[in-house]
Design an enzyme around this catalytic site. Structure first.
Site, PDB file in Angstrom:
ATOM      1  N   SER A 249       0.846  -1.166   0.022  1.00 28.13           N
ATOM      2  CA  SER A 249      -0.110   0.098   0.031  1.00 28.13           C
ATOM      3  C   SER A 249       0.960   1.274  -0.036  1.00 28.13           C
ATOM      4  O   SER A 249       2.106   1.357   0.446  1.00 28.13           O
ATOM      5  CB  SER A 249      -0.965  -0.005   1.124  1.00 28.13           C
ATOM      6  OG  SER A 249      -1.523   1.323   1.483  1.00 28.13           O
TER       7      SER A 249
ATOM      8  N   TYR B 128      -2.439  -0.813  10.538  1.00 27.71           N
ATOM      9  CA  TYR B 128      -2.544  -1.159   9.167  1.00 27.71           C
ATOM     10  C   TYR B 128      -1.432  -0.824   8.136  1.00 27.71           C
ATOM     11  O   TYR B 128      -0.853  -1.813   7.459  1.00 27.71           O
ATOM     12  CB  TYR B 128      -3.698  -0.801   8.467  1.00 27.71           C
ATOM     13  CG  TYR B 128      -3.939  -1.028   6.970  1.00 27.71           C
ATOM     14  CD1 TYR B 128      -4.359  -2.270   6.353  1.00 27.71           C
ATOM     15  CD2 TYR B 128      -3.485   0.180   6.055  1.00 27.71           C
ATOM     16  CE1 TYR B 128      -4.575  -2.250   5.054  1.00 27.71           C
ATOM     17  CE2 TYR B 128      -3.657  -0.172   4.592  1.00 27.71           C
ATOM     18  CZ  TYR B 128      -4.294  -1.404   4.137  1.00 27.71           C
ATOM     19  OH  TYR B 128      -4.396  -1.424   2.846  1.00 27.71           O
TER      20      TYR B 128
END
Length: 284
Positions: free
Chosen positions: A176, A189
């Protein structure tokens, strides 16, 4: 997207999200005819029921691959993805379970091999995220769940698949933009996505002598079920507006990066990451 639209969706923290409840629906269909770039291949895609996973499964099928679709429990979305893969003339195998469990990963690989006889491409895409205002708000149970799905799942599925991969096989990990830039509401995360980045680089070096290529994709803001399942309505309303292109991306704008890394066009790439993120420069 209006607050009324959001109210019809799963509330934040209720994960995984449901693509069939999203309005507007994400764009997942490939934009171009296939050219046989994955003809005769078999791919196993975790989180393949929706979002980036769905778009990738359909694109792989259009390019000639059969697909094993691993998902947690979103049967309606998974069955729709299966229908879309089969509409491209390929076979789809649905496998429900938790990638954070070692025994499930072994079973998923076994079932894929039983059905298709081989695995040429592994896409580690399954993930979850839970927004919290501060580090002190992240409970240990949430931290363990996020790490279990995102990085444990990536490692465990790779462990299960690895003995069955041959020279030329591909492992693709979805990290990400948060691995590079951080994210104030997604501290745990972002940490898992950084771990995935380190893992794919280490594995690329480890597997290079065997001719197995390991690469990654680091999407920016993409309109997937994870977004309305993670954030309150006001954050969903403005999602993606701060990207240089001024909008969120669509799953079918990410899937071509995963196709490139799965086919022969990327035969001289390993340990690399592609960045479909709306124009944000990142380093590393």
């Amino acid at each position: 997207m209006t607050e009324k639209d959001f109210d019809a969706l799963d509330s934040p923290q209720d994960q995984p999200g449901r693509e069939h409840k999203m309005d507007p629906a994400p764009e997942y269909m490939p934009r171009y005819p296939g050219s046989g770039r994955l003809k005769g291949k078999t791919a196993l895609i975790t989180g393949g029921d929706s979002g980036i996973g769905r778009a990738t499964a359909i694109l792989y099928a259009r390019e000639g691959a059969d697909v094993a679709i691993v998902y947690r429990e979103e049967s309606r979305d998974a069955e729709e993805t299966q229908r879309l893969v089969e509409a491209e003339g390929r076979e789809a195998l649905l496998i429900a379970g938790d990638v954070g469990e070692k025994s499930f990963c072994a079973d998923a690989v076994s079932r894929t091999l039983e059905r298709f006889g081989k695995i040429d491409i592994l896409v580690n895409n399954a993930g979850e995220q839970h927004a919290q205002e501060g580090l002190e708000d992240i409970e240990e149970a949430q931290m363990e769940r996020t790490f279990r799905t995102n990085i444990f799942g990536t490692i465990l599925m790779t462990q299960a698949v690895l003995p069955h991969l041959k020279k030329g096989a591909r492992i693709i990990c979805v990290t990400s933009i948060t691995a590079y830039k951080g994210q104030d509401l997604l501290l745990d995360y972002a940490s898992t996505k950084g771990a995935i980045l380190a893992f794919l680089r280490a594995m690329a070096s480890k597997l290079a002598p065997e001719g197995i290529l390991v690469n990654g994709v680091a999407p920016g803001p993409i309109w997937t079920p994870l977004i309305p399942a993670s954030f309150p309505a006001d954050k969903v309303e403005e999602f993606g507006e701060n990207s240089p292109l001024g909008r969120a991306g669509q799953p079918n704008e990410v899937a071509p990066s995963l196709l490139f890394l799965a086919c022969e066009d990327s035969s001289f790439m390993s340990g690399q990451v592609l960045h479909p993120n709306g124009g944000t420069p990142v380093g590393g």
